[in-house]
Design a protein around this motif. Sequence first.
Motif, PDB file in Angstrom:
ATOM      1  N   LEU A  95     -43.957  53.908 -65.403  1.00  0.00           N
ATOM      2  CA  LEU A  95     -43.230  52.655 -65.599  1.00  0.00           C
ATOM      3  C   LEU A  95     -41.820  52.925 -66.101  1.00  0.00           C
ATOM      4  CD1 LEU A  95     -46.057  50.533 -67.267  1.00  0.00           C
ATOM      5  CD2 LEU A  95     -45.127  50.225 -64.964  1.00  0.00           C
ATOM      6  N   TYR A  96     -41.690  53.878 -67.025  1.00  0.00           N
ATOM      7  CA  TYR A  96     -40.355  54.272 -67.484  1.00  0.00           C
ATOM      8  C   TYR A  96     -39.528  54.811 -66.317  1.00  0.00           C
ATOM      9  CZ  TYR A  96     -41.009  53.977 -72.589  1.00  0.00           C
ATOM     10  OH  TYR A  96     -41.171  53.552 -73.880  1.00  0.00           O
ATOM     11  N   LEU A  97     -40.134  55.675 -65.513  1.00  0.00           N
ATOM     12  CA  LEU A  97     -39.404  56.326 -64.424  1.00  0.00           C
ATOM     13  C   LEU A  97     -38.808  55.310 -63.460  1.00  0.00           C
ATOM     14  CD1 LEU A  97     -38.564  58.894 -62.870  1.00  0.00           C
ATOM     15  CD2 LEU A  97     -40.786  58.829 -61.732  1.00  0.00           C
TER      16      LEU A  97
ATOM     17  N   ALA B 219     -46.324  51.137 -60.654  1.00  0.00           N
ATOM     18  CA  ALA B 219     -44.881  51.210 -60.897  1.00  0.00           C
ATOM     19  C   ALA B 219     -44.095  51.186 -59.585  1.00  0.00           C
ATOM     20  CB  ALA B 219     -44.560  52.480 -61.680  1.00  0.00           C
ATOM     21  N   VAL B 220     -44.565  51.923 -58.587  1.00  0.00           N
ATOM     22  CA  VAL B 220     -43.898  51.931 -57.278  1.00  0.00           C
ATOM     23  C   VAL B 220     -43.927  50.539 -56.657  1.00  0.00           C
ATOM     24  CG1 VAL B 220     -43.977  52.846 -54.931  1.00  0.00           C
ATOM     25  CG2 VAL B 220     -44.374  54.373 -56.859  1.00  0.00           C
ATOM     26  N   THR B 221     -45.060  49.855 -56.757  1.00  0.00           N
ATOM     27  CA  THR B 221     -45.192  48.505 -56.197  1.00  0.00           C
ATOM     28  C   THR B 221     -44.249  47.531 -56.888  1.00  0.00           C
ATOM     29  OG1 THR B 221     -47.520  48.944 -55.662  1.00  0.00           O
ATOM     30  CG2 THR B 221     -46.813  46.647 -55.710  1.00  0.00           C
ATOM     31  N   LEU B 222     -44.125  47.636 -58.206  1.00  0.00           N
ATOM     32  CA  LEU B 222     -43.182  46.779 -58.927  1.00  0.00           C
ATOM     33  C   LEU B 222     -41.748  47.048 -58.475  1.00  0.00           C
ATOM     34  CD1 LEU B 222     -44.662  46.932 -62.541  1.00  0.00           C
ATOM     35  CD2 LEU B 222     -44.513  44.898 -61.089  1.00  0.00           C
ATOM     36  N   TRP B 223     -41.441  48.306 -58.232  1.00  0.00           N
ATOM     37  CA  TRP B 223     -40.108  48.684 -57.754  1.00  0.00           C
ATOM     38  C   TRP B 223     -39.849  48.078 -56.371  1.00  0.00           C
ATOM     39  CZ3 TRP B 223     -38.606  53.888 -55.235  1.00  0.00           C
ATOM     40  CH2 TRP B 223     -37.200  54.000 -55.151  1.00  0.00           C
TER      41      TRP B 223
ATOM     42  N   PHE C 188     -34.806  43.410 -63.127  1.00  0.00           N
ATOM     43  CA  PHE C 188     -36.196  43.771 -62.885  1.00  0.00           C
ATOM     44  C   PHE C 188     -36.495  45.128 -63.526  1.00  0.00           C
ATOM     45  CE2 PHE C 188     -40.178  44.185 -60.684  1.00  0.00           C
ATOM     46  CZ  PHE C 188     -40.512  42.904 -60.279  1.00  0.00           C
ATOM     47  N   GLY C 189     -35.547  46.053 -63.391  1.00  0.00           N
ATOM     48  CA  GLY C 189     -35.724  47.370 -64.009  1.00  0.00           C
ATOM     49  C   GLY C 189     -35.777  47.277 -65.516  1.00  0.00           C
ATOM     50  N   LEU C 190     -34.949  46.397 -66.099  1.00  0.00           N
ATOM     51  CA  LEU C 190     -34.964  46.207 -67.548  1.00  0.00           C
ATOM     52  C   LEU C 190     -36.319  45.667 -68.004  1.00  0.00           C
ATOM     53  CD1 LEU C 190     -33.467  46.202 -70.248  1.00  0.00           C
ATOM     54  CD2 LEU C 190     -32.633  43.905 -69.697  1.00  0.00           C
ATOM     55  N   LEU C 191     -36.849  44.692 -67.264  1.00  0.00           N
ATOM     56  CA  LEU C 191     -38.163  44.143 -67.607  1.00  0.00           C
ATOM     57  C   LEU C 191     -39.258  45.206 -67.481  1.00  0.00           C
ATOM     58  CD1 LEU C 191     -38.013  40.606 -65.902  1.00  0.00           C
ATOM     59  CD2 LEU C 191     -37.976  41.120 -68.354  1.00  0.00           C
ATOM     60  N   MET C 192     -39.173  46.041 -66.432  1.00  0.00           N
ATOM     61  CA  MET C 192     -40.166  47.092 -66.251  1.00  0.00           C
ATOM     62  C   MET C 192     -40.080  48.128 -67.373  1.00  0.00           C
ATOM     63  SD  MET C 192     -41.047  49.542 -62.947  1.00  0.00           S
ATOM     64  CE  MET C 192     -40.329  48.389 -61.806  1.00  0.00           C
ATOM     65  N   THR C 193     -38.860  48.426 -67.805  1.00  0.00           N
ATOM     66  CA  THR C 193     -38.671  49.377 -68.897  1.00  0.00           C
ATOM     67  C   THR C 193     -39.229  48.818 -70.198  1.00  0.00           C
ATOM     68  OG1 THR C 193     -36.664  50.200 -67.809  1.00  0.00           O
ATOM     69  CG2 THR C 193     -36.971  50.771 -70.124  1.00  0.00           C
ATOM     70  N   LEU C 194     -39.007  47.535 -70.454  1.00  0.00           N
ATOM     71  CA  LEU C 194     -39.579  46.902 -71.642  1.00  0.00           C
ATOM     72  C   LEU C 194     -41.108  46.886 -71.571  1.00  0.00           C
ATOM     73  CD1 LEU C 194     -37.102  43.900 -72.102  1.00  0.00           C
ATOM     74  CD2 LEU C 194     -37.252  45.985 -73.490  1.00  0.00           C
ATOM     75  N   LEU C 195     -41.644  46.667 -70.368  1.00  0.00           N
ATOM     76  CA  LEU C 195     -43.095  46.742 -70.178  1.00  0.00           C
ATOM     77  C   LEU C 195     -43.595  48.152 -70.485  1.00  0.00           C
ATOM     78  CD1 LEU C 195     -45.845  45.648 -69.161  1.00  0.00           C
ATOM     79  CD2 LEU C 195     -45.112  46.269 -66.832  1.00  0.00           C
ATOM     80  N   ALA C 196     -42.847  49.157 -70.035  1.00  0.00           N
ATOM     81  CA  ALA C 196     -43.214  50.547 -70.307  1.00  0.00           C
ATOM     82  C   ALA C 196     -43.237  50.830 -71.801  1.00  0.00           C
ATOM     83  CB  ALA C 196     -42.239  51.497 -69.606  1.00  0.00           C
ATOM     84  N   PHE C 197     -42.252  50.282 -72.529  1.00  0.00           N
ATOM     85  CA  PHE C 197     -42.208  50.483 -73.971  1.00  0.00           C
ATOM     86  C   PHE C 197     -43.407  49.831 -74.645  1.00  0.00           C
ATOM     87  CE2 PHE C 197     -40.721  49.065 -78.213  1.00  0.00           C
ATOM     88  CZ  PHE C 197     -40.541  50.325 -78.774  1.00  0.00           C
ATOM     89  N   TRP C 198     -43.758  48.637 -74.176  1.00  0.00           N
ATOM     90  CA  TRP C 198     -44.946  47.947 -74.718  1.00  0.00           C
ATOM     91  C   TRP C 198     -46.198  48.761 -74.456  1.00  0.00           C
ATOM     92  CZ3 TRP C 198     -49.258  45.693 -72.234  1.00  0.00           C
ATOM     93  CH2 TRP C 198     -50.073  44.896 -73.058  1.00  0.00           C
TER      94      TRP C 198
END
Length: 348
Positions: free
Chosen positions: A232-234, A171-175, A207-217
């Motif tokens: 991932l949510y954080l 998650a940090v790396t994606l950020w 990018f944050g929206l995509l990461m949040t959707l990934l977290a939901f998945w």
Amino acid sequence: MEVSKATLQKAVANNIISEQQGAALYHFFQEESLHTPSFSFTHILYYLGGLIAIGAMTLFMNLGWEQFGGAGIVFISMLYAAVGLKLANAFASKNLIIPAGICATFVVCLTPLAIYGAQQWLGLWPHDNTVYRQFHTRIQWLWLYIELGTLIAGVIVVWRYKYPFLVMPIAVTLWYMSMDVTEFLVSEYDALYAHSFELHALVSMYFGLLMTLLAFWVDIRSRHTADYAFWLYLFGVIAFWGGLTSQDSDNELSKFGYFCVNLLMIGIGALLTRRVFVIFGALGSCFYLGHLASTVFKDSWLFPVALTAIGLGVVYLGVVWQKNENKITKKVRAALPKAMQELLEKKA
């Protein structure tokens, strides 16, 4: 809710369960808590030690390591990784899940250093003053290779060990990548230089929206196991909300839209039992109300009165909701897909 020893003793006193059943339940809950992160002294020691070790090889890395050269950095990183994997396997064999996960995470966090050393060793690193210790403090496009390698290593280790804490470095790396990708775009197209801040904010938001959707998945997929979606949510919400809040607008309708999005975040946080949505949604709502108080209704004595009435109305809405919560919840959940129903049941 958390079940304490006092709660079980009250259940025994009210003849709901026997004293033997209360003792057995308390022992069972204690055993289960060993594998679930909590604010106990043991777990504090686990995470404090693990974060110190991870920080030593990431945030607190100094220039002294540069003297080992690329080959030396790769060799030392591999040695540390071998020790980390050995400890992870040893802890896992003793069913010590949390320290095993921390040690496996330590290995993933070594990946950026190893890739940096390999690039130096092979002569692929740019000949400038950029060094590894700046990876966590400077936004530069050249970190993208390190980040892609870290993501690959992280996914492999998560697939092998399946510990929720391993998602943290991913998650940090994606950020980080969301910021460095923007820097790459800015450096490639000179016309964007004048709007680099707006571009950073826009990329961060999407990018944050995509990461949040990934977290939901991930949340849906792991609903029967552990909480792999937390990190991932954080960082997804941080990136999305930070980008959204940084958008520049003089339009009051857009600002009201920002307020509505923050209210929606509070609702999503309540639905999914994810505090990060509620915290940032509440912050954004306060920012908007502060804007109204200081700008739009600056000299109006009616604004505080109206705001107080709205606040009391929200409290009353809570009372009405409490009375009808079970009925409304059942109707709403019945209309949702089965996977979503199971996820909400688990959260409940």
